[in-house]
Structures are given as structure tokens and as C-alpha cells.
Design a protein around this motif. Structure first.
Motif, PDB file in Angstrom:
ATOM      1  N   THR A 163       0.840  -1.180   0.000  1.00  0.00           N
ATOM      2  CA  THR A 163       0.000   0.000   0.000  1.00  0.00           C
ATOM      3  C   THR A 163       0.880   1.237   0.000  1.00  0.00           C
ATOM      4  O   THR A 163       1.847   1.313   0.763  1.00  0.00           O
TER       5      THR A 163
ATOM      6  N   ALA B 204       0.189   7.482   2.624  1.00  0.00           N
ATOM      7  CA  ALA B 204      -0.590   8.692   2.382  1.00  0.00           C
ATOM      8  C   ALA B 204       0.412   9.814   2.152  1.00  0.00           C
ATOM      9  O   ALA B 204       1.310  10.028   2.953  1.00  0.00           O
TER      10      ALA B 204
ATOM     11  N   GLN C 173      -6.090   7.890  -4.333  1.00  0.00           N
ATOM     12  CA  GLN C 173      -5.777   8.521  -3.049  1.00  0.00           C
ATOM     13  C   GLN C 173      -5.951  10.036  -3.077  1.00  0.00           C
ATOM     14  O   GLN C 173      -6.351  10.640  -2.100  1.00  0.00           O
ATOM     15  N   ARG C 174      -5.641  10.651  -4.186  1.00  0.00           N
ATOM     16  CA  ARG C 174      -5.653  12.112  -4.266  1.00  0.00           C
ATOM     17  C   ARG C 174      -6.336  12.539  -5.568  1.00  0.00           C
ATOM     18  O   ARG C 174      -5.770  12.421  -6.633  1.00  0.00           O
TER      19      ARG C 174
END
Length: 181
Positions: free
Chosen positions: A6, A9, A35-36
Motif C-alpha cells: 500500500t 498517504a 488517493q488524491r
């Protein structure tokens, strides 16, 4: 095939390098995109440009993809970016009008950077081969351009070629069932 790890972040402006290729690379780019949200830039090792379009058209196309129709200010920003890349002002119009198929490899790398900078991306996805093919002068100019015009972009560099330290990428450790650190 999805990656066996993974991504961390990532905050604005962070840059990571993962030494992976192939399908794992595609899975990482997909994780990062999920994610973004927002515009994404792509610096592809082999170009990633549309050959039958001109330089200017290739640089405007991502704006349309991300719902930002081209604005008059885009032409001003484009000219400023060309100047940062040391393209003389009297050559701006002719360079912008060149078909991508007529460009040499160095020019194609510069156009990829221009296209990414024009999109003002939340993410910059980079194949490490793209970085490794830059000469020192181009790397310095492009780093300055990205730092000035896209400082909040998070970068994810993937590939076995380790990025030049000028790009300030953090190295991450990956492996089966391990999170990137």
C-alpha cells in the motif's frame, strides 16, 4: 494484478521513488490516483505525447480532461514556462506549432514537462526512465520550473533507475505484503 503493498498517504509536495516496473507500476499509479483526486501529470519514459498533435495542443489537452477549458492566461503561462526552459522568445510560436512527431527525444521530454506544468497537477506520476534521460542542465531547469509552478504536487516516481538527488525523492522500501515506508 494489484500491487502487494500500500502506498503511504502522501502530503502536498512530497516525492517518493519506488523501484518497481511492469504491472506493479500500473497498480501503484492507480492507487495514487484514487488517493488524491484532481489533475494528474504524467512524465512517461517513452514520451506519452499524441504524435499527430502540435506541441501547444498536447499541452492544452490535459486541461480539457480535467474540466478546465483553456483560458487566455494559459498562453501567458505557457510562454513563461518556455522561457524557464531556455527556449528563446522569438522561437516560442514556432516551437508551439511543431508537430510532436517532428521533435527529437530531448524536445519530447521538455514537452511532457510543459504539458504536466500546464495542468497544475495534484499528482505527478513519473517513470524513472524519464528522469534518467535528462541532462543535468535540463534537470535543473525543470526542477526549478516544478518548484515554482507546481510546488504542492505530490510526486510518485516508479522504475528501477534511481532519480537524481536534485528531484528530492524519498526512497521507500517495498516488498510482498509490506507497506511502503
Amino acid at each position: 494484478m494489484s500491487p502487494t503493498f500500500t502506498l503511504p498517504a502522501m502530503a502536498e509536495g512530497e516525492r517518493y521513488w519506488l523501484p518497481i516496473n511492469g504491472q506493479e507500476r500500473d497498480g501503484c499509479f492507480a492507487q495514487a490516483a484514487a488517493q488524491r483526486p484532481g489533475p494528474h501529470g504524467w512524465l512517461a519514459g517513452e514520451g506519452g505525447l499524441i504524435a499527430n498533435l502540435r506541441v501547444w495542443e498536447n499541452c492544452l489537452l490535459p486541461l480539457s480532461y480535467f474540466g478546465q477549458p483553456p483560458q487566455p492566461a494559459d498562453e501567458t503561462r505557457f510562454a513563461e514556462l518556455l522561457a524557464l526552459l531556455d527556449i528563446p522568445e522569438h522561437e516560442h510560436s514556432s516551437f508551439a506549432g511543431l508537430p510532436v512527431a517532428s521533435l527529437n527525444a530531448r524536445q519530447k521530454r521538455l514537452v511532457c514537462a510543459l504539458r504536466t506544468l500546464m495542468a497544475q497537477p495534484a499528482w505527478v506520476f513519473v517513470e524513472s526512465e524519464w528522469l534518467s534521460r535528462l541532462n543535468e542542465t535540463d534537470a535543473e531547469r525543470l526542477e526549478q520550473a516544478f518548484s515554482k509552478h507546481s510546488p504542492a504536487s505530490a510526486w510518485l516516481v516508479l522504475g528501477h533507475a534511481q532519480p537524481n538527488p536534485i528531484w528530492r525523492c524519498q526512497t521507500t522500501q517495498t516488498g510482498p505484503d509490506h507497506a511502503a515506508a
